[in-house]
Design an enzyme around this catalytic site. Structure first.
Site, PDB file in Angstrom:
ATOM      1  N   THR A  71       4.125  -4.870  -3.789  1.00  0.00           N
ATOM      2  CA  THR A  71       5.435  -4.827  -2.892  1.00  0.00           C
ATOM      3  C   THR A  71       6.369  -4.508  -3.283  1.00  0.00           C
ATOM      4  O   THR A  71       6.233  -4.738  -5.037  1.00  0.00           O
ATOM      5  CB  THR A  71       5.552  -5.915  -2.321  1.00  0.00           C
ATOM      6  OG1 THR A  71       5.820  -7.348  -2.448  1.00  0.00           O
ATOM      7  CG2 THR A  71       3.974  -6.581  -1.490  1.00  0.00           C
ATOM      8  N   PHE A 121       0.554  -1.082   0.371  1.00  0.00           N
ATOM      9  CA  PHE A 121      -0.044   0.190   0.142  1.00  0.00           C
ATOM     10  C   PHE A 121       0.801   1.097   0.060  1.00  0.00           C
ATOM     11  O   PHE A 121       0.685   2.683   0.928  1.00  0.00           O
ATOM     12  CB  PHE A 121      -0.768   0.234   1.371  1.00  0.00           C
ATOM     13  CG  PHE A 121      -2.365   1.115   0.934  1.00  0.00           C
ATOM     14  CD1 PHE A 121      -3.222   0.705   0.055  1.00  0.00           C
ATOM     15  CD2 PHE A 121      -2.410   1.513   2.243  1.00  0.00           C
ATOM     16  CE1 PHE A 121      -4.260   1.397  -0.430  1.00  0.00           C
ATOM     17  CE2 PHE A 121      -4.003   2.591   1.954  1.00  0.00           C
ATOM     18  CZ  PHE A 121      -4.871   1.816   0.726  1.00  0.00           C
ATOM     19  N   LYS A 125      13.469  -5.434 -17.178  1.00  0.00           N
ATOM     20  CA  LYS A 125      12.725  -4.782 -18.123  1.00  0.00           C
ATOM     21  C   LYS A 125      12.914  -5.915 -19.140  1.00  0.00           C
ATOM     22  O   LYS A 125      12.256  -6.737 -19.868  1.00  0.00           O
ATOM     23  CB  LYS A 125      12.141  -3.422 -17.979  1.00  0.00           C
ATOM     24  CG  LYS A 125      12.235  -2.780 -16.634  1.00  0.00           C
ATOM     25  CD  LYS A 125      11.881  -1.355 -16.874  1.00  0.00           C
ATOM     26  CE  LYS A 125      11.348  -0.737 -15.610  1.00  0.00           C
ATOM     27  NZ  LYS A 125      11.823   0.808 -15.161  1.00  0.00           N
ATOM     28  N   GLY A 147      12.055  13.786  -6.402  1.00  0.00           N
ATOM     29  CA  GLY A 147      11.809  12.662  -5.839  1.00  0.00           C
ATOM     30  C   GLY A 147      11.981  11.197  -7.174  1.00  0.00           C
ATOM     31  O   GLY A 147      11.204  10.598  -6.847  1.00  0.00           O
TER      32      GLY A 147
HETATM   33  N1  LIG Z   1       5.764   3.908  -8.360  1.00  0.00           N
HETATM   34  C1  LIG Z   1       6.451   3.183  -9.167  1.00  0.00           C
HETATM   35  O1  LIG Z   1       6.315   4.244 -10.430  1.00  0.00           O
HETATM   36  C2  LIG Z   1       6.480   1.923  -9.918  1.00  0.00           C
HETATM   37  C3  LIG Z   1       6.737   1.907 -11.306  1.00  0.00           C
HETATM   38  C4  LIG Z   1       6.288   0.575 -12.571  1.00  0.00           C
HETATM   39  C5  LIG Z   1       6.416  -0.766 -10.773  1.00  0.00           C
HETATM   40  N2  LIG Z   1       6.805  -0.263  -9.914  1.00  0.00           N
HETATM   41  C6  LIG Z   1       6.574  -1.602  -8.965  1.00  0.00           C
HETATM   42  O2  LIG Z   1       5.581  -1.560  -8.070  1.00  0.00           O
HETATM   43  C7  LIG Z   1       6.328  -2.404  -6.484  1.00  0.00           C
HETATM   44  C8  LIG Z   1       5.818  -1.353  -5.651  1.00  0.00           C
HETATM   45  O3  LIG Z   1       6.404  -0.114  -5.526  1.00  0.00           O
HETATM   46  P1  LIG Z   1       5.992   1.258  -4.825  1.00  0.00           P
HETATM   47  O4  LIG Z   1       6.445   2.310  -5.759  1.00  0.00           O
HETATM   48  O5  LIG Z   1       4.108   1.457  -4.542  1.00  0.00           O
HETATM   49  O6  LIG Z   1       6.973   1.402  -3.547  1.00  0.00           O
HETATM   50  P2  LIG Z   1       6.585   1.471  -2.423  1.00  0.00           P
HETATM   51  O7  LIG Z   1       6.015   3.286  -2.019  1.00  0.00           O
HETATM   52  O8  LIG Z   1       7.972   1.066  -1.843  1.00  0.00           O
HETATM   53  O9  LIG Z   1       5.354   0.377  -1.579  1.00  0.00           O
HETATM   54  C9  LIG Z   1       5.766  -0.731  -1.286  1.00  0.00           C
HETATM   55  C10 LIG Z   1       4.510  -1.071  -0.483  1.00  0.00           C
HETATM   56  O10 LIG Z   1       4.536  -2.423  -0.047  1.00  0.00           O
HETATM   57  C11 LIG Z   1       4.417  -2.834   1.606  1.00  0.00           C
HETATM   58  N3  LIG Z   1       5.857  -4.327   1.636  1.00  0.00           N
HETATM   59  C12 LIG Z   1       7.182  -4.021   1.625  1.00  0.00           C
HETATM   60  N4  LIG Z   1       7.282  -4.975   2.322  1.00  0.00           N
HETATM   61  C13 LIG Z   1       5.952  -5.406   2.104  1.00  0.00           C
HETATM   62  C14 LIG Z   1       5.618  -7.127   2.422  1.00  0.00           C
HETATM   63  N5  LIG Z   1       7.374  -7.776   2.869  1.00  0.00           N
HETATM   64  N6  LIG Z   1       4.655  -7.769   2.736  1.00  0.00           N
HETATM   65  C15 LIG Z   1       4.170  -6.965   2.121  1.00  0.00           C
HETATM   66  N7  LIG Z   1       3.818  -5.563   1.841  1.00  0.00           N
HETATM   67  C16 LIG Z   1       4.882  -4.873   1.736  1.00  0.00           C
HETATM   68  C17 LIG Z   1       5.109  -1.254   2.101  1.00  0.00           C
HETATM   69  O11 LIG Z   1       4.816  -0.975   3.444  1.00  0.00           O
HETATM   70  P3  LIG Z   1       4.941  -0.356   3.865  1.00  0.00           P
HETATM   71  O12 LIG Z   1       3.824   0.728   3.842  1.00  0.00           O
HETATM   72  O13 LIG Z   1       4.238  -0.707   5.906  1.00  0.00           O
HETATM   73  O14 LIG Z   1       6.194   0.118   4.202  1.00  0.00           O
HETATM   74  C18 LIG Z   1       5.133  -0.726   0.795  1.00  0.00           C
HETATM   75  O15 LIG Z   1       3.111  -0.586   1.119  1.00  0.00           O
HETATM   76  C19 LIG Z   1       7.885  -2.246  -6.681  1.00  0.00           C
HETATM   77  O16 LIG Z   1       8.098  -3.919  -7.297  1.00  0.00           O
HETATM   78  C20 LIG Z   1       7.777  -1.244  -8.191  1.00  0.00           C
HETATM   79  O17 LIG Z   1       9.192  -1.729  -8.685  1.00  0.00           O
HETATM   80  C21 LIG Z   1       6.580   1.178  -9.183  1.00  0.00           C
END
Ligand SMILES: NC(=O)c1ccc[n+]([C@@H]2O[C@H](COP(=O)([O-])OP(=O)(O)OC[C@H]3O[C@@H](n4cnc5c(N)ncnc54)[C@H](OP(=O)(O)O)[C@@H]3O)[C@@H](O)[C@H]2O)c1
Lengths: 329, 162
Positions: free
Chosen positions: A83, A9, A212, A194
């Site tokens: 995650t 989340f 990728k 950021g």
């Molecule tokens: N952000 C982007 O633009 C983007 C684009 C493409 C792909 N992605 C991919 O999408 C995924 C999520 O990215 P994000 O940017 O949303 O990351 P993020 O903002 O760091 O959020 C990660 C979430 O996962 C939770 N988490 C961490 N460890 C966990 C565990 N062991 N079990 C369950 N939940 C866990 C975190 O919990 P807490 O809230 O408690 O810390 C947080 O809510 C990643 O794999 C990333 O590579 C992201």
């Protein structure tokens, strides 16, 4: 109505929740977990309240309820795994995904780890359980590249695929070219906005782009590759002088990921590109060119990251599944 | 490359057709009086670009057309590739780096622009290589990659091949 369990989340997870709240997508969240807590409710979780709790620095659910509990016990049609990416073990996402597929649940993920490391196994598991595994958001955020290649270009043979797969690097290179910034100055700026993590290694060394490529090669191009098969050079050694020398020729430098299936080539490296080339996009944009035998050359340009943009790709996958499998449920 | 033949009536036309048939690209046709041959005979030189591995086919087609090729001339440096190098270029003997390409005989460095950096900072240079064929260009770039690895230089290649 389609029921989903949302693991993670953060930026992407919250983006999905906000889209579900804002639009009539016919999706209910019945399970939710972050790193510290979890919550399940077959009638639908109050997402606005969960977003509030998270916004105030709290957990999204009940401490003590683990993501594994949500995977195993919640009532849902699709597991949404968002995650953090782990490129060495793919855990804990890999376990979550196996658990859901084993329960005959579809899976949609934005997490590159499990897809890059274990796609053949997961796909077989999905097939054996009669469900789908979708991963559009793992490559180039909002750009529906995987869908385009799987569906629209289905009958084509791809001779080459190349492009800008990492927005952070593209931002840094754009700024170095525009204002003659040093690499360090441009990186500092990207961090402030950021666009770069505190530890930018994963982006600037080309690892993110390389993963990728592995995903595209293994899932769409009939290749069997690992991260080690990608020839990889990052952008950390680039100088403003080098960008100026390129500029003299009406060119610039971009970090390009390239796959040539027939030659078995996967590489990520800074390349000299004419400024008029469609792949020369500004800022954090991504751009990918596909050379296909029937379709010819196609270039996709769009946002490669961001909360809402990545949610767009996840929701696209969800509705794809909904239309084909969950209708009427 | 350069083909030389006697300019007898009809020979030129007979020669041009097979060249396009094998995908060749004619760059120039030069008439030249050759001192060593009979005064009335002219020599014709055709400068052309030929896809890899087509020379044998072309010569065969020319023979079939009754064109006698007197000489297959020295190849020209038709392919061009510009790269950028970053690193301690001076400390790692830039002239040796250039020399390793030139030594191939079929590729050479024709331009070099060096941006002078701050003292002890890595320098950047743009280097243009010309070669006779695409294969030779690939070979030259491979050599440069090898040198770069050895001298810890970063090579930035163009997106498209020569
Ligand atoms: N952000 C982007 O633009 C983007 C684009 C493409 C792909 N992605 C991919 O999408 C995924 C999520 O990215 P994000 O940017 O949303 O990351 P993020 O903002 O760091 O959020 C990660 C979430 O996962 C939770 N988490 C961490 N460890 C966990 C565990 N062991 N079990 C369950 N939940 C866990 C975190 O919990 P807490 O809230 O408690 O810390 C947080 O809510 C990643 O794999 C990333 O590579 C992201």
């Amino acid at each position: 109505m389609m029921r989903i369990a949302l693991l993670g989340f953060g930026s992407v997870g919250q983006g999905i929740a906000r889209a579900i709240l804002a639009k009539d997508l016919n999706i209910t969240v019945t399970g939710l977990a972050d790193s510290r807590s979890g919550i399940t409710d077959p009638a639908g979780i109050d997402l606005a309240a969960a977003l509030d709790r998270k916004g105030n620095g709290g957990p999204c659910g009940t401490p003590g309820v683990s993501p594994a509990d949500v995977v195993a016990k919640a009532e849902y049609d699709v597991l949404v795994e968002v995650t953090p990416t782990n490129v060495e073990t793919a855990e804990p996402a890999l376990g979550h995904i196996r658990g859901a597929l084993g329960r005959h649940k579809h899976v949609v993920t934005s997490n590159k780890g499990p897809i890059a490391l274990a796609y053949p196994e997961l796909r077989a598991l999905a097939e054996a359980n009669g469900v789908l595994l979708k991963y559009e958001a793992t490559v180039c955020g909002a750009i529906p590249l995987i869908h385009a290649m799987q569906e629209g270009l289905a009958g084509n043979t791809i001779s080459r695929l190349y492009g800008v797969f990492n927005g952070t690097c593209n931002y840094i290179l754009t700024r170095m070219a525009e204002d003659s910034l040093t690499y360090e100055q441009a990186l500092a700026e990207a961090r402030e906005l950021g666009y770069a993590e505190a530890d930018p290694t994963y982006d600037v060394e080309g690892i993110d782009a390389a993963i990728k490529l592995v995903i595209l090669a293994n899932t769409l191009l009939d290749m069997q590759t690992t991260l080690d098969d990608v020839e990889r050079t990052g952008i950390t050694l680039l100088t403003p002088d080098a960008l100026r020398l390129a500029e003299d020729l009406d060119c610039t430098i971009r970090l390009i990921g390239e796959i040539v299936p027939e030659a078995g080539v996967l590489r990520v490296s800074p390349r000299i590109v004419p400024k008029a080339h469609p792949l020369v996009v500004e800022g954090t944009l991504n751009a990918v060119t596909v050379e296909a035998d029937l379709a010819g050359e196609l270039t996709f340009i769009g946002k490669g990251a961001g909360s809402t943009e990545t949610a767009s790709a996840v929701i696209g996958d969800l509705l794809y599944i909904h239309d084909r499998y969950v209708q009427g449920s | 490359m350069k083909l030389e033949m006697k300019d007898q009536p009809g020979q030129l036309v007979a020669a041009l057709k097979p060249i396009s048939a094998v995908g060749g690209n004619i760059i120039a046709v030069i008439h030249q009086r050759e001192t060593s041959t009979a005064a009335e005979a002219l020599d014709v030189q055709i400068v052309l670009e030929l896809p890899e591995g087509r020379l044998e086919t072309l010569l065969e087609l020319l023979r079939e057309q009754g064109v006698s090729v007197v000489r297959i001339g020295e190849e020209r440096l038709l392919y061009k590739c510009t790269l950028i190098m970053i690193g301690h270029l001076m400390h790692t003997d830039l002239s040796d780096t250039v020399d390793r390409i030139d030594r191939t005989g079929s590729a050479e460095v024709t331009e070099l622009s060096l941006a002078m950096p701050a003292i002890n900072a890595p320098s950047s240079a743009r280097i243009t290589i010309r070669s006779t064929t695409r294969t030779e260009m690939k070979k030259a770039i491979r050599i440069l990659r090898g040198v770069a690895e050895q001298k810890k230089l970063l090579i930035i290649e163009p997106l498209e091949d020569a």
